[in-house]
Every structure is written in structure tokens, then in C-alpha cells.
Design an enzyme around this catalytic site. Structure first.
Site, short mmCIF file in Angstrom:
data_model
loop_
_atom_site.label_atom_id
_atom_site.label_comp_id
_atom_site.label_asym_id
_atom_site.label_seq_id
_atom_site.Cartn_x
_atom_site.Cartn_y
_atom_site.Cartn_z
N SER A 1 0.82 -1.21 0.00
CA SER A 1 0.00 0.00 0.00
C SER A 1 0.86 1.26 0.00
O SER A 1 2.02 1.25 0.39
CB SER A 1 -0.91 0.01 1.22
OG SER A 1 -1.63 -1.18 1.32
N1 SAH Z 1 -0.75 -5.05 3.99
C1 SAH Z 1 0.03 -5.30 2.79
C2 SAH Z 1 -0.71 -4.95 1.53
C3 SAH Z 1 -1.39 -6.13 1.09
S1 SAH Z 1 -2.21 -6.17 -0.47
C4 SAH Z 1 1.38 -4.64 2.83
O1 SAH Z 1 1.64 -3.86 3.76
O2 SAH Z 1 2.20 -4.92 1.95
C5 SAH Z 1 -3.50 -7.25 0.03
C6 SAH Z 1 -3.09 -8.66 0.39
O3 SAH Z 1 -4.27 -9.31 0.84
C7 SAH Z 1 -2.55 -9.46 -0.77
O4 SAH Z 1 -1.29 -9.96 -0.45
C8 SAH Z 1 -3.58 -10.59 -0.95
O5 SAH Z 1 -3.01 -11.82 -1.35
C9 SAH Z 1 -4.16 -10.66 0.46
N2 SAH Z 1 -5.49 -11.29 0.54
C10 SAH Z 1 -6.57 -11.13 -0.27
N3 SAH Z 1 -7.59 -11.88 0.16
C11 SAH Z 1 -7.16 -12.53 1.28
C12 SAH Z 1 -7.75 -13.46 2.19
N4 SAH Z 1 -9.00 -13.91 2.06
N5 SAH Z 1 -7.00 -13.92 3.21
C13 SAH Z 1 -5.74 -13.51 3.39
N6 SAH Z 1 -5.11 -12.64 2.57
C14 SAH Z 1 -5.82 -12.14 1.53
#
Ligand code: SAH
Length: 218
Positions: free
Chosen positions: A65
Site C-alpha cells: 500500500s
Molecule cells: N498489507 C500489505 C498490503 C497487502 S495487499 C502490505 O503492507 O504490503 C493485500 C493482500 O491481501 C494481498 O497480499 C492478498 O493476497 C491478500 N489477501 C486477499 N484476500 C485474502 C484473504 N481472504 N485472506 C488472506 N489474505 C488475503
């Protein structure tokens, strides 16, 4: 930081200045943003852009993000040093690292094994030892470790995941991006009262989708 090249420390100063200018004022959040080295959480091709205020691509088609959004969500979450925090969507582990500076314990769930493994070893190397990364489906949360003081979802849900609301303690706060997968999304804050959750809409955002189940590929 005497042995940092001059342009790097200018970049870091501008990074902090942008957060302040955009309205981040919580000192603990600003300190955490200043401490966590974002260049370790982006891909090798993006280290030069690590301190720009943009989301960047990471493995598995996901994103780390934008720093402002990480700081804003951390501030809105109002984390205290005794709190246990659940994060859904580990991605690079950057948001988890920032939260680890504010909370007692952070548990973060990721559906891609590659991302979970990379984030786990990265956080270990950097010494963030109050973060636990779990491979699983964040939509299910972690009922066996509930209730949580704070829950942060970093992928966009089309509807509020009820299982997560149930894992929020009284006076708990959950922040999540809500909206269609490829349309306008809004950051929403849910505060758990004795009468149930109270919703506040925050700012428009753009997140990758929250998808059900563990990823089939690595
Ligand atoms: N917080 C992260 C940004 C993540 S982007 C950072 O600081 O880098 C969103 C993430 O959510 C992705 O890696 C995606 O694979 C994950 N995601 C999406 N659906 C999910 C679910 N049901 N359970 C766990 N992770 C999930």
C-alpha cells in the site's frame, strides 16, 4: 544516521514531511513510519521508489500500500501498546511491521504461501519479533485467538466479513476497505459497542480484492 548517503536521508525527510502535510499527526504512528525501512519491503526494481508516496507491485500480482494509506489506517486504528492486532492481507509485511511498533502483538493472515513465507523471513531478519504470519483465509479470521482489540483488513471486501466482526472485542475497532473489486471503494471504521458495531465512513481508497480461500498457486 551518519553513514546514510545524503540523498537518501533527504528522501526519508521528504517522506515524513509528506505524511505530516497530509494530516498524519499521531506521534507514535509517525515514529513507526520513520523507523520501518520500506526499501526492504519492495521488490529490487523498486528500491529507488520506496519512499515515494505510491503503492508498488509485489509478488503474486499484489501491492504494497501507499505509505500515506498505511499511516492513515494505523492512525485511525488507534492502537495502544497493550493491544493484540489481527491483520488480513500480509502482502509485503510492511503494514504489519508498522503495527508491530504500536501494538503488543500482531497476527497477520495471507492467502499466498510465497508472500507469507517472504514476509515472515523478512520480518525475522529485521527483528520484528512480535509479528506472527499465518498462511490461511483471512475471511475466516482466527476465531481460536479472538477476541482482538483491533482488526485491519488491507484488501477490499464487497461486504463486511461477519466472521471478523465476531472476532472483535468490546470497544474494538476494525478498519477495512469496502466496495466493488474494480470500482470505488471506501475505507470504513467499525467500532464495537455493547449494542453492536457502529460504522463510520472515512476516505475513498483503492485496494486489491479480498478473495475467499487460500490461493491455489504459490
Ligand atoms: N498489507 C500489505 C498490503 C497487502 S495487499 C502490505 O503492507 O504490503 C493485500 C493482500 O491481501 C494481498 O497480499 C492478498 O493476497 C491478500 N489477501 C486477499 N484476500 C485474502 C484473504 N481472504 N485472506 C488472506 N489474505 C488475503
Amino acid at each position: 544516521m551518519p553513514d546514510q548517503p545524503a540523498d537518501e536521508s533527504v528522501e526519508r525527510m521528504e517522506f515524513m514531511l509528506t505524511l505530516r502535510r497530509r494530516g498524519i499527526s499521531d506521534q507514535a504512528v509517525l515514529r513507526a513510519m520513520d523507523e520501518v525501512p520500506r526499501e526492504h519491503f519492495v521488490g529490487p526494481a523498486d528500491t529507488e521508489s520506496a519512499y515515494t508516496d505510491h503503492a508498488l507491485p509485489i509478488a503474486c500480482g499484489q501491492t504494497i500500500s501507499q505509505p500515506y494509506v498505511v499511516a492513515y489506517m494505523s492512525e485511525q486504528l488507534a492502537v495502544r501498546p497493550d493491544h493484540r492486532v489481527l491483520e488480513i492481507g500480509t502482502g509485503s509485511g510492511y503494514q504489519a511491521a508498522v503495527l508491530s511498533r504500536l501494538a503488543r502483538e500482531v497476527i497477520s493472515i495471507e492467502r499466498y504461501r510465497t508472500l507469507a513465507d517472504t514476509a515472515r523471513s523478512r520480518l525475522k531478519t529485521l527483528g520484528y519479533d512480535n509479528v506472527e504470519i499465518v498462511l490461511g483465509d483471512g475471511l475466516v479470521g482466527m476465531p481460536e485467538r479472538a477476541p482482538f482489540d483491533r482488526i485491519i483488513v488491507t484488501a477490499a471486501a464487497e461486504t463486511i466479513p461477519e466472521a471478523l466482526v465476531e472476532q472483535l472485542g468490546v470497544d474494538g475497532v476494525m478498519i477495512l476497505p469496502l466496495g466493488p473489486h474494480s470500482g470505488p471503494q471506501e475505507l470504513v471504521k467499525l467500532t464495537m459497542t455493547k449494542q453492536g458495531p457502529v460504522r463510520t465512513n472515512l476516505i475513498p481508497v483503492r485496494f486489491v480484492p479480498l478473495l475467499p480461500g487460500r490461493a491455489r498457486e504459490l
